[in-house]
Write a protein that holds these residues in place. Structure first.
Motif, PDB file in Angstrom:
ATOM      1  N   LEU A 232      16.306 -16.755  -5.502  1.00  0.00           N
ATOM      2  CA  LEU A 232      15.850 -16.764  -4.111  1.00  0.00           C
ATOM      3  C   LEU A 232      14.617 -17.653  -3.934  1.00  0.00           C
ATOM      4  O   LEU A 232      14.514 -18.407  -2.963  1.00  0.00           O
ATOM      5  N   ILE A 233      13.680 -17.588  -4.883  1.00  0.00           N
ATOM      6  CA  ILE A 233      12.480 -18.415  -4.786  1.00  0.00           C
ATOM      7  C   ILE A 233      12.829 -19.885  -4.959  1.00  0.00           C
ATOM      8  O   ILE A 233      12.261 -20.762  -4.293  1.00  0.00           O
ATOM      9  N   ALA A 234      13.793 -20.180  -5.841  1.00  0.00           N
ATOM     10  CA  ALA A 234      14.244 -21.565  -6.020  1.00  0.00           C
ATOM     11  C   ALA A 234      14.836 -22.096  -4.719  1.00  0.00           C
ATOM     12  O   ALA A 234      14.589 -23.247  -4.327  1.00  0.00           O
ATOM     13  N   LEU A 235      15.616 -21.262  -4.034  1.00  0.00           N
ATOM     14  CA  LEU A 235      16.206 -21.672  -2.757  1.00  0.00           C
ATOM     15  C   LEU A 235      15.121 -21.940  -1.711  1.00  0.00           C
ATOM     16  O   LEU A 235      15.245 -22.872  -0.902  1.00  0.00           O
ATOM     17  N   LEU A 236      14.057 -21.142  -1.726  1.00  0.00           N
ATOM     18  CA  LEU A 236      12.937 -21.371  -0.808  1.00  0.00           C
ATOM     19  C   LEU A 236      12.304 -22.729  -1.064  1.00  0.00           C
ATOM     20  O   LEU A 236      12.037 -23.497  -0.142  1.00  0.00           O
ATOM     21  N   GLY A 237      12.039 -23.023  -2.354  1.00  0.00           N
ATOM     22  CA  GLY A 237      11.424 -24.304  -2.706  1.00  0.00           C
ATOM     23  C   GLY A 237      12.299 -25.488  -2.317  1.00  0.00           C
ATOM     24  O   GLY A 237      11.817 -26.473  -1.757  1.00  0.00           O
ATOM     25  N   ILE A 238      13.596 -25.379  -2.589  1.00  0.00           N
ATOM     26  CA  ILE A 238      14.536 -26.454  -2.257  1.00  0.00           C
ATOM     27  C   ILE A 238      14.610 -26.656  -0.747  1.00  0.00           C
ATOM     28  O   ILE A 238      14.642 -27.791  -0.256  1.00  0.00           O
ATOM     29  N   SER A 239      14.621 -25.554   0.004  1.00  0.00           N
ATOM     30  CA  SER A 239      14.700 -25.655   1.465  1.00  0.00           C
ATOM     31  C   SER A 239      13.463 -26.343   2.045  1.00  0.00           C
ATOM     32  O   SER A 239      13.554 -27.097   3.019  1.00  0.00           O
ATOM     33  N   MET A 240      12.296 -26.115   1.424  1.00  0.00           N
ATOM     34  CA  MET A 240      11.061 -26.746   1.892  1.00  0.00           C
ATOM     35  C   MET A 240      11.081 -28.247   1.636  1.00  0.00           C
ATOM     36  O   MET A 240      10.688 -29.051   2.490  1.00  0.00           O
ATOM     37  N   ILE A 241      11.553 -28.637   0.459  1.00  0.00           N
ATOM     38  CA  ILE A 241      11.654 -30.065   0.126  1.00  0.00           C
ATOM     39  C   ILE A 241      12.677 -30.746   1.034  1.00  0.00           C
ATOM     40  O   ILE A 241      12.440 -31.854   1.538  1.00  0.00           O
ATOM     41  N   TYR A 242      13.809 -30.081   1.254  1.00  0.00           N
ATOM     42  CA  TYR A 242      14.853 -30.636   2.126  1.00  0.00           C
ATOM     43  C   TYR A 242      14.350 -30.788   3.553  1.00  0.00           C
ATOM     44  O   TYR A 242      14.616 -31.797   4.223  1.00  0.00           O
ATOM     45  N   TYR A 243      13.612 -29.783   4.025  1.00  0.00           N
ATOM     46  CA  TYR A 243      13.057 -29.819   5.384  1.00  0.00           C
ATOM     47  C   TYR A 243      12.154 -31.035   5.552  1.00  0.00           C
ATOM     48  O   TYR A 243      12.243 -31.761   6.549  1.00  0.00           O
ATOM     49  N   ALA A 244      11.268 -31.260   4.565  1.00  0.00           N
ATOM     50  CA  ALA A 244      10.336 -32.390   4.641  1.00  0.00           C
ATOM     51  C   ALA A 244      11.072 -33.721   4.634  1.00  0.00           C
ATOM     52  O   ALA A 244      10.751 -34.628   5.412  1.00  0.00           O
ATOM     53  N   SER A 245      12.083 -33.853   3.779  1.00  0.00           N
ATOM     54  CA  SER A 245      12.834 -35.097   3.683  1.00  0.00           C
ATOM     55  C   SER A 245      13.626 -35.372   4.960  1.00  0.00           C
ATOM     56  O   SER A 245      13.679 -36.498   5.452  1.00  0.00           O
ATOM     57  N   LYS A 246      14.238 -34.312   5.496  1.00  0.00           N
ATOM     58  CA  LYS A 246      15.046 -34.463   6.695  1.00  0.00           C
ATOM     59  C   LYS A 246      14.187 -34.844   7.905  1.00  0.00           C
ATOM     60  O   LYS A 246      14.558 -35.731   8.681  1.00  0.00           O
ATOM     61  N   ARG A 247      13.036 -34.195   8.062  1.00  0.00           N
ATOM     62  CA  ARG A 247      12.153 -34.494   9.201  1.00  0.00           C
ATOM     63  C   ARG A 247      11.490 -35.866   9.055  1.00  0.00           C
ATOM     64  O   ARG A 247      11.177 -36.514  10.059  1.00  0.00           O
ATOM     65  N   LYS A 248      11.288 -36.306   7.823  1.00  0.00           N
ATOM     66  CA  LYS A 248      10.669 -37.611   7.624  1.00  0.00           C
ATOM     67  C   LYS A 248      11.598 -38.739   8.022  1.00  0.00           C
ATOM     68  O   LYS A 248      11.185 -39.774   8.538  1.00  0.00           O
ATOM     69  N   GLU A 249      12.903 -38.529   7.815  1.00  0.00           N
ATOM     70  CA  GLU A 249      13.890 -39.544   8.157  1.00  0.00           C
ATOM     71  C   GLU A 249      14.142 -39.602   9.660  1.00  0.00           C
ATOM     72  O   GLU A 249      14.469 -40.654  10.205  1.00  0.00           O
ATOM     73  N   SER A 250      13.989 -38.471  10.347  1.00  0.00           N
ATOM     74  CA  SER A 250      14.286 -38.419  11.789  1.00  0.00           C
ATOM     75  C   SER A 250      13.135 -38.979  12.628  1.00  0.00           C
ATOM     76  O   SER A 250      12.037 -39.152  12.162  1.00  0.00           O
TER      77      SER A 250
END
Length: 209
Positions: free
Chosen positions: A191-209
């Motif tokens: 669960l904690i790994a999923l939290l970390g991955i979701s945070m990295i994905y969020y940053a990457s996705k918002r940076k591209e948009s």
């Protein structure tokens, strides 16, 4: 005081102080009982505290900025950095669960104390989940970071609670404590790994948009 972001940052500071106190508490228990589990838990909580302070301190600084592009850049940097740190911390926690769970010795409490700790932990976990869902709708990187750290904190608290409860009621329980702690430990790590991955994905996705 009607600003949710301001209230979150303001109320996180007392949580940070409690975080430090809990870190010391786990460290003392770990040293006294020679438990690698509690010592590592203390290290984990201390690093979570550093991550929480990093997010809060950044939020405090950007509240004075006017440049929206710079604000967004710093917010995304925080959520990405803390997401990476969460994954690195989780690797350490995973290693502890796999290698030392059989050697861990949780501190046994009286029934009243154990139940009190359980009640507080469940309250803490429930509020952490509710707050995480709330900030997801607000799309604020700083708030998402703070709340995700809170959830990670609560998950480790649940794992620590389980080891404590099994130690406190070991005379009346027929459960395999080592197996239960190992299974719960792996679930917490995932669960904690999923939290970390979701945070990295969020940053990457918002940076591209």
């Amino acid at each position: 005081m009607e600003d949710y972001t301001f209230r979150t940052i303001l109320t996180t500071m007392p949580s940070f102080i409690i975080n430090v106190a809990y870190t010391v508490y786990n460290g003392v228990i770990g040293i006294v009982n020679q438990s690698s589990w509690f010592i590592t838990t203390a290290v984990y909580y201390s690093l979570l505290g550093v991550m929480r302070y990093h997010a809060v301190n950044t939020g405090r600084k950007i509240s004075r900025m006017k440049n929206q592009k710079l604000i967004r850049k710093k917010e995304l940097a925080v959520i990405k950095t803390d997401g990476i740190l969460l994954l690195l911390l989780n690797l350490a926690l995973s290693g502890v669960v796999l290698l030392t769970i059989a050697k861990g010795r949780a501190k046994a409490y009286s029934k009243i104390m154990a139940i009190s700790i359980a009640a507080y932990t469940f309250y803490k976990t429930t509020m952490a989940v509710i707050n995480m869902v709330k900030v997801r709708k607000m799309q604020s990187p700083i708030l998402i970071t703070i709340r995700n750290i809170g959830v990670a904190d609560a998950l480790v608290s649940m794992l620590t609670l389980q080891t404590t409860m099994l130690a406190s009621f070991q005379n009346t329980s027929h459960l395999d404590a080592n197996r239960m702690n190992a299974l719960t430990g792996m679930a917490v790590c995932i669960l904690i790994a999923l939290l970390g991955i979701s945070m990295i994905y969020y940053a990457s996705k918002r940076k591209e948009s």
